[in-house]
Motif scaffolding. Sequence first.
Motif, mmCIF file in Angstrom:
data_model
loop_
_atom_site.group_PDB
_atom_site.id
_atom_site.type_symbol
_atom_site.label_atom_id
_atom_site.label_comp_id
_atom_site.label_asym_id
_atom_site.label_seq_id
_atom_site.Cartn_x
_atom_site.Cartn_y
_atom_site.Cartn_z
ATOM 1 N N VAL A 99 46.075 39.673 42.816
ATOM 2 C CA VAL A 99 44.883 38.840 42.924
ATOM 3 C C VAL A 99 44.881 37.782 41.818
ATOM 4 O O VAL A 99 45.458 37.978 40.741
ATOM 5 C CB VAL A 99 43.588 39.671 42.832
ATOM 6 N N ASP A 100 44.248 36.646 42.104
ATOM 7 C CA ASP A 100 43.866 35.664 41.095
ATOM 8 C C ASP A 100 42.359 35.785 40.907
ATOM 9 O O ASP A 100 41.609 35.907 41.896
ATOM 10 C CB ASP A 100 44.215 34.244 41.533
ATOM 11 N N VAL A 101 41.906 35.744 39.640
ATOM 12 C CA VAL A 101 40.487 35.948 39.344
ATOM 13 C C VAL A 101 39.994 34.840 38.420
ATOM 14 O O VAL A 101 40.648 34.510 37.426
ATOM 15 C CB VAL A 101 40.239 37.313 38.672
ATOM 16 N N LEU A 102 38.837 34.267 38.747
ATOM 17 C CA LEU A 102 38.155 33.324 37.867
ATOM 18 C C LEU A 102 36.766 33.883 37.577
ATOM 19 O O LEU A 102 35.998 34.161 38.499
ATOM 20 C CB LEU A 102 38.035 31.945 38.508
ATOM 21 N N THR A 103 36.446 34.076 36.287
ATOM 22 C CA THR A 103 35.182 34.684 35.893
ATOM 23 C C THR A 103 34.469 33.807 34.884
ATOM 24 O O THR A 103 35.082 33.291 33.949
ATOM 25 C CB THR A 103 35.406 36.079 35.270
ATOM 26 N N GLU A 104 33.156 33.636 35.080
ATOM 27 C CA GLU A 104 32.306 32.939 34.121
ATOM 28 C C GLU A 104 31.222 33.914 33.680
ATOM 29 O O GLU A 104 30.466 34.441 34.508
ATOM 30 C CB GLU A 104 31.682 31.700 34.761
ATOM 31 N N GLY A 110 44.195 39.139 57.331
ATOM 32 C CA GLY A 110 44.867 38.188 56.439
ATOM 33 C C GLY A 110 44.396 38.384 55.019
ATOM 34 O O GLY A 110 43.898 39.447 54.649
ATOM 35 N N LEU A 111 44.519 37.345 54.202
ATOM 36 C CA LEU A 111 44.183 37.435 52.779
ATOM 37 C C LEU A 111 42.727 37.037 52.554
ATOM 38 O O LEU A 111 42.327 35.913 52.881
ATOM 39 C CB LEU A 111 45.104 36.527 51.966
ATOM 40 N N PRO A 112 41.910 37.938 51.977
ATOM 41 C CA PRO A 112 40.497 37.636 51.773
ATOM 42 C C PRO A 112 40.226 36.879 50.480
ATOM 43 O O PRO A 112 41.044 36.841 49.556
ATOM 44 C CB PRO A 112 39.851 39.033 51.736
ATOM 45 N N GLU A 113 39.041 36.312 50.434
ATOM 46 C CA GLU A 113 38.505 35.623 49.253
ATOM 47 C C GLU A 113 37.125 36.212 48.995
ATOM 48 O O GLU A 113 36.325 36.363 49.921
ATOM 49 C CB GLU A 113 38.429 34.130 49.547
ATOM 50 N N ILE A 114 36.839 36.568 47.744
ATOM 51 C CA ILE A 114 35.601 37.271 47.405
ATOM 52 C C ILE A 114 34.855 36.475 46.345
ATOM 53 O O ILE A 114 35.447 36.014 45.366
ATOM 54 C CB ILE A 114 35.893 38.696 46.886
ATOM 55 N N ASP A 115 33.539 36.346 46.539
ATOM 56 C CA ASP A 115 32.682 35.648 45.593
ATOM 57 C C ASP A 115 31.480 36.538 45.293
ATOM 58 O O ASP A 115 30.880 37.095 46.216
ATOM 59 C CB ASP A 115 32.224 34.310 46.187
ATOM 60 N N GLY A 144 21.051 45.866 22.364
ATOM 61 C CA GLY A 144 22.189 45.701 23.258
ATOM 62 C C GLY A 144 22.366 44.266 23.704
ATOM 63 O O GLY A 144 21.624 43.354 23.321
ATOM 64 N N THR A 145 23.359 44.068 24.562
ATOM 65 C CA THR A 145 23.739 42.740 25.029
ATOM 66 C C THR A 145 23.605 42.653 26.542
ATOM 67 O O THR A 145 24.055 43.545 27.264
ATOM 68 C CB THR A 145 25.193 42.427 24.625
ATOM 69 N N LEU A 146 22.981 41.579 27.012
ATOM 70 C CA LEU A 146 22.870 41.320 28.451
ATOM 71 C C LEU A 146 24.008 40.389 28.855
ATOM 72 O O LEU A 146 24.116 39.276 28.340
ATOM 73 C CB LEU A 146 21.524 40.679 28.770
ATOM 74 N N VAL A 147 24.867 40.863 29.758
ATOM 75 C CA VAL A 147 26.006 40.073 30.226
ATOM 76 C C VAL A 147 25.824 39.793 31.715
ATOM 77 O O VAL A 147 25.697 40.716 32.525
ATOM 78 C CB VAL A 147 27.339 40.811 29.999
ATOM 79 N N THR A 148 25.767 38.521 32.074
ATOM 80 C CA THR A 148 25.648 38.112 33.473
ATOM 81 C C THR A 148 26.685 37.038 33.746
ATOM 82 O O THR A 148 27.260 36.443 32.822
ATOM 83 C CB THR A 148 24.244 37.559 33.779
ATOM 84 N N GLY A 149 26.910 36.779 35.030
ATOM 85 C CA GLY A 149 27.876 35.732 35.337
ATOM 86 C C GLY A 149 28.248 35.681 36.800
ATOM 87 O O GLY A 149 27.477 36.080 37.681
ATOM 88 N N HIS A 150 29.469 35.213 37.026
ATOM 89 C CA HIS A 150 29.928 34.935 38.382
ATOM 90 C C HIS A 150 31.435 35.170 38.434
ATOM 91 O O HIS A 150 32.148 34.854 37.479
ATOM 92 C CB HIS A 150 29.605 33.481 38.729
ATOM 93 N N GLY A 151 31.891 35.754 39.524
ATOM 94 C CA GLY A 151 33.309 36.007 39.688
ATOM 95 C C GLY A 151 33.813 35.550 41.041
ATOM 96 O O GLY A 151 33.086 35.606 42.048
ATOM 97 N N HIS A 152 35.050 35.064 41.067
ATOM 98 C CA HIS A 152 35.692 34.642 42.313
ATOM 99 C C HIS A 152 37.104 35.216 42.342
ATOM 100 O O HIS A 152 37.836 35.080 41.360
ATOM 101 C CB HIS A 152 35.740 33.117 42.413
ATOM 102 N N VAL A 153 37.445 35.876 43.435
ATOM 103 C CA VAL A 153 38.735 36.557 43.564
ATOM 104 C C VAL A 153 39.465 36.030 44.792
ATOM 105 O O VAL A 153 38.888 35.947 45.884
ATOM 106 C CB VAL A 153 38.547 38.089 43.703
ATOM 107 N N TRP A 154 40.735 35.675 44.592
ATOM 108 C CA TRP A 154 41.612 35.302 45.700
ATOM 109 C C TRP A 154 42.698 36.371 45.800
ATOM 110 O O TRP A 154 43.463 36.579 44.841
ATOM 111 C CB TRP A 154 42.277 33.959 45.460
#
Length: 270
Positions: free
Chosen positions: A119-124, A160-165, A135-145
């Motif tokens: 997989v390729d992953v892009l995370t913000e 086939g090959l999925p894409e996940i957001d 404690g710490t609050l961690v939020t964001g967004h992820g995209h997986v190919w």
Amino acid sequence: PSFRYHIASPHVAFDTTGFDMVEASGAGVLQGSPVAVPLDLHARRVTGAGDVAGGILANLHVKGMLAVTGKLLTGTDLNVTSDKLTGKLDLKVDLVTGEYTVLVTGRLARYFIPGLGLVDVLTELKAVPRPGGHGTLVTGHGHVWVRRFDNAFLRSLAGGLPEIDTGLSRRPDGSLDLIGLKLKAPAIALAGNGLRRRDGTVQIAAAGRQARYGPVKLTLDGKIDRPTLDVALARPADSLGLAEVRVHLDPTAAGFDYRATGGSTLGPFA
């Protein structure tokens, strides 16, 4: 005047996340405020983030320039690398109140997940103090190919090959909520929500449409390569009169054991 610094520690803890064998160094010149402080930080290992994240962040390296005043510390576009990750980091720390904001954008290329594929992953991600400062609050967004799909059963559903957001939010116990998850592939489209537990297992509930079987609801629980699956198919085969078919699959060494119930032209079946 010029300055030079070197900081070393066998272990540094930030909230529930630890850094082993940490070293930071830099050198510069004092020329008014803010002071420009070069940062070159290494950490051999990251603990408290789970086995998967810990492996991704092994041999962490952060390099860039900090701006420091008596009240504020900031860093913009700091370079972040590790054994598997490349990314950028922005931070702002109020040295008077202790408030902070950390923004991280990271990319994983051709990351291998056993039993699933490459997989390729892009995370913000954004990290701020939790309300009350505990404690710490961690939020964001992820995209997986998915670049290579090794799971035959899930590959057959996807066609086939999925894409996940998905949106991301870390719970206080370290597990990760998957919010507004969307999966798209040639033969299927799903939307739902999920949870990634600290032990690496995943729970996902989603609904959508599969090209061959029509409307589908899917619940997945367990390790992502061999999960337990509950699948509900409203009309999987009109020619047989199949309706409201429910399939439960349990992973085995050879594949899956299954149980199925539903209606058909000949009446209910099991």
